[in-house]
Design a protein around this motif. Sequence first.
Motif, PDB file in Angstrom:
ATOM      1  N   TRP A   1       0.839  -1.190   0.000  1.00 17.76           N
ATOM      2  CA  TRP A   1       0.000   0.000   0.000  1.00 17.76           C
ATOM      3  C   TRP A   1       0.875   1.241   0.000  1.00 17.76           C
ATOM      4  N   GLU A   2       0.397   2.308  -0.637  1.00 17.47           N
ATOM      5  CA  GLU A   2       1.166   3.550  -0.713  1.00 17.47           C
ATOM      6  C   GLU A   2       0.370   4.687  -0.076  1.00 17.47           C
ATOM      7  N   TRP A   3       0.996   5.328   0.905  1.00 18.42           N
ATOM      8  CA  TRP A   3       0.371   6.474   1.559  1.00 18.42           C
ATOM      9  C   TRP A   3       0.198   7.626   0.567  1.00 18.42           C
TER      10      TRP A   3
ATOM     11  N   ARG B   1      -8.395   9.551   9.097  1.00 15.25           N
ATOM     12  CA  ARG B   1      -7.596   8.546   8.409  1.00 15.25           C
ATOM     13  C   ARG B   1      -7.027   9.141   7.124  1.00 15.25           C
ATOM     14  N   ARG B   2      -5.852   8.697   6.731  1.00 13.89           N
ATOM     15  CA  ARG B   2      -5.220   9.143   5.498  1.00 13.89           C
ATOM     16  C   ARG B   2      -5.422   8.090   4.398  1.00 13.89           C
ATOM     17  N   VAL B   3      -5.490   8.565   3.170  1.00 15.59           N
ATOM     18  CA  VAL B   3      -5.717   7.681   2.028  1.00 15.59           C
ATOM     19  C   VAL B   3      -4.495   6.809   1.777  1.00 15.59           C
ATOM     20  N   MET B   4      -4.752   5.554   1.410  1.00 11.24           N
ATOM     21  CA  MET B   4      -3.734   4.646   0.902  1.00 11.24           C
ATOM     22  C   MET B   4      -4.225   4.099  -0.431  1.00 11.24           C
ATOM     23  N   ARG B   5      -3.298   3.845  -1.337  1.00  8.64           N
ATOM     24  CA  ARG B   5      -3.667   3.388  -2.679  1.00  8.64           C
ATOM     25  C   ARG B   5      -2.799   2.218  -3.131  1.00  8.64           C
ATOM     26  N   GLY B   6      -3.319   1.441  -4.059  1.00  5.59           N
ATOM     27  CA  GLY B   6      -2.533   0.471  -4.798  1.00  5.59           C
ATOM     28  C   GLY B   6      -2.660  -0.977  -4.404  1.00  5.59           C
ATOM     29  N   GLY B   7      -3.139  -1.278  -3.207  1.00  9.59           N
ATOM     30  CA  GLY B   7      -3.209  -2.673  -2.793  1.00  9.59           C
ATOM     31  C   GLY B   7      -1.860  -3.200  -2.329  1.00  9.59           C
ATOM     32  N   SER B   8      -1.827  -4.485  -1.956  1.00 11.98           N
ATOM     33  CA  SER B   8      -0.587  -5.070  -1.451  1.00 11.98           C
ATOM     34  C   SER B   8      -0.534  -6.548  -1.795  1.00 11.98           C
ATOM     35  N   TYR B   9       0.522  -7.202  -1.346  1.00 13.05           N
ATOM     36  CA  TYR B   9       0.699  -8.634  -1.604  1.00 13.05           C
ATOM     37  C   TYR B   9      -0.375  -9.486  -0.934  1.00 13.05           C
ATOM     38  N   LEU B  10      -1.184  -8.911  -0.061  1.00  7.80           N
ATOM     39  CA  LEU B  10      -2.256  -9.665   0.592  1.00  7.80           C
ATOM     40  C   LEU B  10      -3.603  -9.503  -0.090  1.00  7.80           C
TER      41      LEU B  10
ATOM     42  N   ARG C   1      -8.746  -4.494  -4.149  1.00  5.07           N
ATOM     43  CA  ARG C   1      -8.327  -3.092  -4.105  1.00  5.07           C
ATOM     44  C   ARG C   1      -6.997  -2.849  -4.809  1.00  5.07           C
ATOM     45  N   TYR C   2      -6.617  -3.735  -5.704  1.00  9.29           N
ATOM     46  CA  TYR C   2      -5.445  -3.482  -6.533  1.00  9.29           C
ATOM     47  C   TYR C   2      -5.853  -2.879  -7.873  1.00  9.29           C
ATOM     48  N   ARG C   3      -7.133  -2.565  -8.033  1.00  8.64           N
ATOM     49  CA  ARG C   3      -7.603  -1.803  -9.198  1.00  8.64           C
ATOM     50  C   ARG C   3      -7.123  -0.353  -9.069  1.00  8.64           C
ATOM     51  N   VAL C   4      -6.986   0.327 -10.200  1.00  7.99           N
ATOM     52  CA  VAL C   4      -6.461   1.687 -10.190  1.00  7.99           C
ATOM     53  C   VAL C   4      -7.347   2.632  -9.375  1.00  7.99           C
ATOM     54  N   ALA C   5      -8.661   2.446  -9.433  1.00  5.53           N
ATOM     55  CA  ALA C   5      -9.584   3.364  -8.761  1.00  5.53           C
ATOM     56  C   ALA C   5      -9.791   3.042  -7.285  1.00  5.53           C
ATOM     57  N   ALA C   6      -9.308   1.899  -6.826  1.00  2.00           N
ATOM     58  CA  ALA C   6      -9.602   1.436  -5.470  1.00  2.00           C
ATOM     59  C   ALA C   6      -8.981   2.343  -4.411  1.00  2.00           C
ATOM     60  N   ARG C   7      -9.702   2.513  -3.317  1.00  2.00           N
ATOM     61  CA  ARG C   7      -9.269   3.380  -2.228  1.00  2.00           C
ATOM     62  C   ARG C   7      -9.237   2.598  -0.916  1.00  2.00           C
ATOM     63  N   ASN C   8      -8.357   2.999  -0.050  1.00  2.00           N
ATOM     64  CA  ASN C   8      -8.293   2.462   1.295  1.00  2.00           C
ATOM     65  C   ASN C   8      -7.782   3.581   2.197  1.00  2.00           C
ATOM     66  N   SER C   9      -7.764   3.367   3.498  1.00  2.00           N
ATOM     67  CA  SER C   9      -7.304   4.414   4.407  1.00  2.00           C
ATOM     68  C   SER C   9      -6.858   3.804   5.719  1.00  2.00           C
TER      69      SER C   9
ATOM     70  N   THR D   1       2.775  -1.848   4.044  1.00  2.00           N
ATOM     71  CA  THR D   1       2.519  -0.435   3.761  1.00  2.00           C
ATOM     72  C   THR D   1       3.824   0.318   3.545  1.00  2.00           C
ATOM     73  N   GLY D   2       3.899   1.037   2.393  1.00  2.00           N
ATOM     74  CA  GLY D   2       5.061   1.850   2.054  1.00  2.00           C
ATOM     75  C   GLY D   2       4.620   3.160   1.432  1.00  2.00           C
ATOM     76  N   PHE D   3       5.445   3.723   0.522  1.00  2.00           N
ATOM     77  CA  PHE D   3       5.102   5.017  -0.072  1.00  2.00           C
ATOM     78  C   PHE D   3       6.086   5.351  -1.186  1.00  2.00           C
ATOM     79  N   ARG D   4       5.752   6.349  -1.994  1.00  2.00           N
ATOM     80  CA  ARG D   4       6.683   6.980  -2.935  1.00  2.00           C
ATOM     81  C   ARG D   4       6.478   8.478  -2.872  1.00  2.00           C
ATOM     82  N   CYS D   5       7.446   9.238  -3.364  1.00  3.72           N
ATOM     83  CA  CYS D   5       7.413  10.693  -3.286  1.00  3.72           C
ATOM     84  C   CYS D   5       7.024  11.316  -4.630  1.00  3.72           C
ATOM     85  N   VAL D   6       6.463  12.518  -4.561  1.00  2.00           N
ATOM     86  CA  VAL D   6       6.270  13.349  -5.747  1.00  2.00           C
ATOM     87  C   VAL D   6       7.006  14.659  -5.527  1.00  2.00           C
ATOM     88  N   PHE D   7       7.187  15.396  -6.655  1.00  2.00           N
ATOM     89  CA  PHE D   7       7.976  16.615  -6.626  1.00  2.00           C
ATOM     90  C   PHE D   7       7.278  17.665  -7.472  1.00  2.00           C
ATOM     91  N   ASP D   8       7.059  18.820  -6.893  1.00  2.00           N
ATOM     92  CA  ASP D   8       6.396  19.906  -7.614  1.00  2.00           C
ATOM     93  C   ASP D   8       7.283  20.419  -8.725  1.00  2.00           C
TER      94      ASP D   8
END
Length: 334
Positions: free
Chosen positions: A262-264, A290-299, A307-315, A325-332
């Motif tokens: 999952w990605e925060w 709660r904060r949004v998490m996206r992408g699903g996981s190995y479970l 919830r590994y569909r593109v539109a799926a949401r979790n929190s 649970t992990g994450f990636r960064c974005v840059f303005d």
Amino acid sequence: MVRHRLGHRPCTLRITSMSNCCSPSSAQWRTTTRDLSDPVNPTTPCNPEQSRDAVTLPGGAFHMGDHHGEGYPADGEGPVHEVHLAPFGINVTTVTNAEFGRFIEATGYTTTAERYGVSAVFYAAFQGQRADILRQVPGVPWWLAVKGANWQRPNGPGSTLDGLEDHPVVHVSWDDAVAYCTWAGGRLPTEAEWEYAARGGLQGARYAWGDNLALDGRWNCNIWQGGFPMENTAADGYLTTAPVKTYTPNGYGLWQMAGNVWEWCQDWFDAEYYSRASSINPRGPDTGARRVMRGGSYLCHDSYCNRYRVAARNSNTPDSTSGNTGFRCVFDSP
């Protein structure tokens, strides 16, 4: 085919909650009332060099939400709505253990799981002594509250990061992710930015690569195969996390926007938000629990957590940590 029959059965495994089966909230398993409100980590200059493995996306318009009517109603994946985004940069992978280790070395940061002294581990991955298991998570007994589990001990105190340097860092809270992104000269993606990036230029597709889960008999993401939670055939090659550059990147060159961990995201979660969201660079609700998490996981498995569909949401709550649970960064963009 490697078949994992999961013999460690803490109790009768029965799904009782759709909302917490994916990644448990710390309130379900925390056994300490330790106060984490006081800052304990030094302020350090950011290290923009960490953004080097990133691509710049052009922004523009896309249609956000569930185009196929497959979402869980409580997740609020609709209505589908047009969103316009400014250009932004994004890491091509989730942050790895090696990258997070450089952050820890440079800053002396102490993660939430380390400060609590406990985090959630999937029962079949647990490594340690029985005394290290503080409790099973109520309602989802495949999650164990494990003493000493953290980003350096992802499966419990008997585990290490040996051979996992290029795997995604896990057991990171939303707060930990924000701290890393700030140090790296970036931030967490908004939920809209994450979905735009995950779609890889495909409008309305079910997955980051199209509408079919497998292509030419090959798996495109790291999710559960078999009968959850007792048997994983590992047809995709992995029982838990996979290296961050496994499978095939999407149309934007981004790896594993589905499954693995999952990605925060930056946003607070609100199931009704889409009906009132701004169409231009939406940032999510002003407040929340709660904060949004996206992408699903190995479970994730379509029998209980599709919830590994593109539109799926979790929190989850910002202080929650787990082994998926992990994450990636974005840059303005300037």
